[in-house]
Design an enzyme around this catalytic site. Structure first.
Site, PDB file in Angstrom:
ATOM      1  N   THR A  58     -76.712 -39.788  21.803  1.00  0.00           N
ATOM      2  CA  THR A  58     -75.465 -40.251  22.404  1.00  0.00           C
ATOM      3  C   THR A  58     -74.444 -39.119  22.548  1.00  0.00           C
ATOM      4  OG1 THR A  58     -75.851 -42.418  21.485  1.00  0.00           O
ATOM      5  CG2 THR A  58     -73.601 -41.926  22.093  1.00  0.00           C
ATOM      6  N   GLU A  59     -73.715 -39.145  23.658  1.00  0.00           N
ATOM      7  CA  GLU A  59     -72.609 -38.209  23.872  1.00  0.00           C
ATOM      8  C   GLU A  59     -71.339 -39.022  24.115  1.00  0.00           C
ATOM      9  OE1 GLU A  59     -73.733 -35.408  26.902  1.00  0.00           O
ATOM     10  OE2 GLU A  59     -75.459 -34.710  25.743  1.00  0.00           O
ATOM     11  N   PRO A  60     -70.193 -38.370  24.041  1.00  0.00           N
ATOM     12  CA  PRO A  60     -68.949 -39.142  24.186  1.00  0.00           C
ATOM     13  C   PRO A  60     -68.918 -39.979  25.467  1.00  0.00           C
ATOM     14  CG  PRO A  60     -68.446 -36.943  23.409  1.00  0.00           C
ATOM     15  CD  PRO A  60     -69.917 -36.959  23.706  1.00  0.00           C
ATOM     16  N   GLY A 106     -74.063 -43.397  26.348  1.00  0.00           N
ATOM     17  CA  GLY A 106     -74.837 -43.917  25.229  1.00  0.00           C
ATOM     18  C   GLY A 106     -76.226 -44.289  25.697  1.00  0.00           C
ATOM     19  N   ASP A 130     -90.870 -46.787  21.363  1.00  0.00           N
ATOM     20  CA  ASP A 130     -91.897 -47.807  21.155  1.00  0.00           C
ATOM     21  C   ASP A 130     -92.263 -47.891  19.678  1.00  0.00           C
ATOM     22  OD1 ASP A 130     -91.771 -48.017  23.845  1.00  0.00           O
ATOM     23  OD2 ASP A 130     -93.632 -46.922  24.231  1.00  0.00           O
ATOM     24  N   GLY A 151     -68.072 -71.104   4.424  1.00  0.00           N
ATOM     25  CA  GLY A 151     -66.623 -71.315   4.374  1.00  0.00           C
ATOM     26  C   GLY A 151     -65.907 -70.189   3.660  1.00  0.00           C
ATOM     27  N   GLU A 185     -80.393 -47.813  18.668  1.00  0.00           N
ATOM     28  CA  GLU A 185     -81.789 -47.790  19.118  1.00  0.00           C
ATOM     29  C   GLU A 185     -81.990 -48.678  20.355  1.00  0.00           C
ATOM     30  OE1 GLU A 185     -82.962 -45.489  17.567  1.00  0.00           O
ATOM     31  OE2 GLU A 185     -85.104 -45.444  17.986  1.00  0.00           O
TER      32      GLU A 185
END
Lengths: 419, 364
Positions: A143-145, A148, A270, A372, A396
């Site tokens: 990932t880069e800024p 993704g 995979d 609750g 992933e």
């Protein structure tokens, strides 16, 4: 023959792992949730010791090792179960604590990438370190800024310096799971995805092994997250970072009309997607078990076998959760079984991942509601698992990306036909 | 060991059933649904596949061993053709399999060979009752022991082929426990009512059956004088529903998938729209998940695992939701065309709603 008998080695391993999960993870689960960026060294050192003792090196089942042990295997004529063992292991450790599990030394996704795309020499060179004396980590930097899931938009570049025969990497990576432990806290490596030809699009994407200590590589930030806080999520800046030519995984040749190199890299998924799915199933199981335990404390037992019209709302919810949990696990099991038997499994891997992401978020969200004020309270781990669970639907490959992969597979569409 | 690969024998059976499902059941399904029945020769042809006969051991006239797993595989494949047709072909199993599972030796020897050795014959069972909260474990049809025999009283619905039944297996509540009773169709007090029409499965002839103080000799209690535990039978009923739900859903999924790849919209195929493609992806995932759940439950039943009953129940519950979700979406993907009876998806959607309430109409 269709069979659902747990193999003995898995049952034995599972027993040991449950002990670890109960004694080394659960008791410190809350502590590391509340002390983000502290590293669970007790767990890490223990796991490293244990894995060395059992001969398990990197977390990915090594094909090399299998070949080495072939004589033994042939003698016993057992089908391979490496990925199945791994799926069970990840499920149980995540049942313990998925954030702490992500700190397990060994290869993680980085080693899985080397396993999937590396040559025998590369495997030898990069994976040997996991069985050394000190715990070592590896990570995957994709990932880069600005991108993704759309990995073909990667801007980090790798340029070959022909004088020194080195790749020169420049760019910024974010959301690198265990990136800090891989580069700063151990003698590990990060598999960095970069383009060797920005004009070639996907065809130009390659992965490179960037080792700890490489000049020009810097961990610049550790994220503060909703959940899995025990696990570090690092930003890495590469500034003229030089790696040897042979650190490229796969082939440097660009075939403009195909995305073969890219596809090769994507094949890693995979193997890893069902494993990430397994971690989600572990969190879901922990949640369901605790909910049933809390209900039992108040005298509520779930009655199976009744028509729905006779069930209480709580029973109906729990029964639905059990269906979700078990069926998701069976998808995982089938996907890793296929991986073990060298059957192509991109469809099954994505099905397992998307289903696990769905069910773990649903189960944890419903559990907090059903329980609750107890569910919402930090006195119990349910609210933590609610936070931990969400990442399963994101990393992933998000649920949406996996739907896209499944859809392309069942429709027989290329990426161009179904965008 | 884990494995997801059927045996060669199972594969051959699946192949044969698949051909029948597509060439016979599917081809005639629309007509049968509109005309309220399949031609007898189609049912006979399905019978000749030997799905039931292959579950009955040679001693009792069959040619195999009972396997829930094999049954699940066959049931999925046949209902992939048509649900009502599958239920019709397998109706004799409603009578035979409980006897095989729970009957006394004498009952097995008396009733199984004529079924296994003959052609398709309307042996049937009366299980379901006309109440919203119908419960296999708590029936309202009552059996009372009186003067050395049993007296049955109650209302049954959805009894396939009741009008021509050779024998009935009637489920009734005996002192709080569901038990089975083998009832001759000519017994006084057993009244076959009119044929019933339902939301789906129109091609299966089903009838109301009233039991007005029907006297059943003690030796006709399933399992003999002491009766039997029917839970294994209920497991097989739930597995049948789950497997058939998978078959029907698969049919609906594949049809809507293929339609979506043909249908043009805004210059592309409708399947190229993520709104549709994602629906299909989720349908496929759901079907596969519940199929595996059903397989595992069937495997547990065969291995007589302690959790088998619970697992079969979970598979059934999961299948009920899955079938509704998938068949509803299949109609949705075809849009207006899905609502037209010329396409089979609306039939599958009507059938898709049935898997919760038809338990007792199928067994594997």
């Amino acid at each position: 023959m269709i069979e659902f008998e747990m193999p003995k080695p898995i049952a034995q391993q599972r027993y040991v792992l449950q002990t670890i999960a109960e004694n080394m993870m659960r008791p410190v689960s809350r502590y590391f949730d509340e002390h983000e960026h502290e590293i669970p060294w007790d767990y890490i050192n223990f796991m490293h010791m244990a894995m060395r003792a059992t001969g398990a090196g990197s977390m990915a089942p090594s094909s090399e090792k299998k070949e080495g042990a072939e004589t033994e295997e042939k003698k016993e004529k057992r089908p391979p179960i490496g990925y199945q063992m791994l799926a069970f292991m990840l499920e149980m450790l995540s049942w313990g604590d998925v954030g702490i599990y992500l700190c397990t030394p060994g290869g993680g996704l980085g080693a899985a990438a080397v396993e999937a795309a590396g040559t025998p020499e590369q495997k030898q060179k990069f994976l040997a370190r996991f069985s050394e004396e000190k715990p070592v980590f590896a990570a995957m930097a994709m990932t880069e800024p600005h991108c993704g899931s759309d990995t073909s938009a990667i801007r980090t570049t790798a340029v070959l310096d022909r004088n020194t025969n080195e790749w020169v990497l420049n760019g910024e990576k974010i959301f690198v799971t265990a990136g800090h432990k891989a580069l700063v806290e151990s003698n590990g490596f990060v598999v960095v995805w970069a383009t060797i030809d920005p004009s070639a699009g996907r065809a130009g994407i390659r992965s490179f092994v960037v080792e700890a200590g490489t000049p020009g590589v810097k961990v610049t930030k550790l994220e503060h997250k909703m959940g899995i806080r025990a696990s570090d999520t690092a930003s890495i800046v590469l500034q003229d970072a030089r790696v040897p030519f042979e650190n490229l995984l796969g082939s440097p040749e660009i075939q403009p009309d195909t995305s073969k190199g890219f596809k090769g890299a994507m094949a890693t998924f995979d193997a890893t997607r069902p494993l990430v799915a397994a971690t989600g199933v572990g969190v879901a199981r922990a949640t369901l078990e605790l909910v049933k335990e809390l209900l039992a404390k108040q005298g509520i037992q779930i009655r199976y076998g009744l028509p729905r019209s006779k069930l209480t709302n709580i029973e109906r919810e729990i029964i639905d959760m059990e269906v979700m949990l078990r069926s998701a696990w069976l998808l995982v099991l089938k996907a890793v079984w296929m991986a073990d038997n060298r059957k192509p499994n991109p469809l099954e891997a994505s099905m397992a991942k998307l289903r696990a992401g769905d069910i773990v978020t649903k189960i944890t969200q419903r559990a907090v509601e059903l329980m609750g004020p107890i569910g919402y309270s930090r006195d119990y781990l349910l609210e933590k698992w609610f936070r931990d669970a969400k990442i399963t639907d994101i990393y992933e490959g998000t649920g949406q990306i996996n739907r896209l992969v499944v859809a392309r597979n069942i429709l027989g569409y290329s990426g161009r036909e179904l965008r | 060991m884990y494995s997801f690969e059927p045996t060669d024998e199972q594969k051959m059976l699946i192949d044969a059933v698949n051909r029948y499902a597509l060439n016979d059941l599917r081809r005639k399904a629309h007509e049968a649904d509109e005309g309220y029945g399949f031609p007898q020769e189609i049912i006979d042809k399905g019978w000749q596949l030997g799905v039931l006969q292959g579950s009955i051991p040679e001693t009792y006239g069959g040619f195999g061993e009972h396997s829930a797993l094999t049954g699940v595989l066959a049931a999925e494949e046949m209902s992939y053709g048509d649900l009502a047709g599958t239920l019709a072909v397998l109706t004799p199993a409603l009578f035979a399999l409980p006897i095989l599972a729970c009957g006394s030796e004498e009952q097995k020897k008396t009733y199984l060979p004529p079924i296994a050795e003959g052609g398709w014959q309307p042996y049937t069972a009366a299980c379901i009752e006309p109440f919203f909260d119908f419960d296999l474990l708590e029936m309202r049809t009552i059996a009372e022991k009186k003067n050395g025999h049993y007296v049955l009283r109650g209302e049954k619905i959805y009894v396939p082929f009741a009008n021509e039944a050779r024998q009935f297996l009637v489920y009734a509540n005996l002192e709080g426990r569901t038990q089975g009773f083998i009832v001759d169709p000519n017994t006084p007090g057993l009244i076959v009512g009119e044929r019933q029409k339902t939301l789906g499965v129109n091609a299966l002839p089903i009838y109301k059956v009233s039991l007005e103080d029907v006297i059943v000799p003690a030796e006709r209690r399933l399992g003999g004088v002491n009766g039997c535990d029917l839970n294994p039978v209920f497991d097989l009923m739930r597995l049948a529903m789950a497997a058939m739900a998978v078959g029907v859903s698969r049919a609906a999924f594949e049809y809507s998938r293929d339609y979506a790849k043909e249908r043009e919209v805004f210059g592309v195929k409708v399947a190229q729209k993520q709104a549709i493609a994602f629906m299909l992806a989720e349908m496929a995932t759901e079907i596969e998940a519940i199929r595996l759940l059903t397989w595992e439950a069937a495997w547990m039943v065969d291995k007589k695992r302690e959790e088998a009953s619970k697992q079969a129940y979970l598979a059934h519950i999961g299948a009920v939701d899955m079938a509704m979700m998938v068949t509803d979406r299949a109609v949705q993907i075809l849009g207006g065309h899905g609502y037209i009876r010329e396409h089979p998806v609306e039939l599958w959607m009507r059938n898709g709603r049935g898997f919760a309430m038809l338990t007792g109409l199928g067994i594997i």
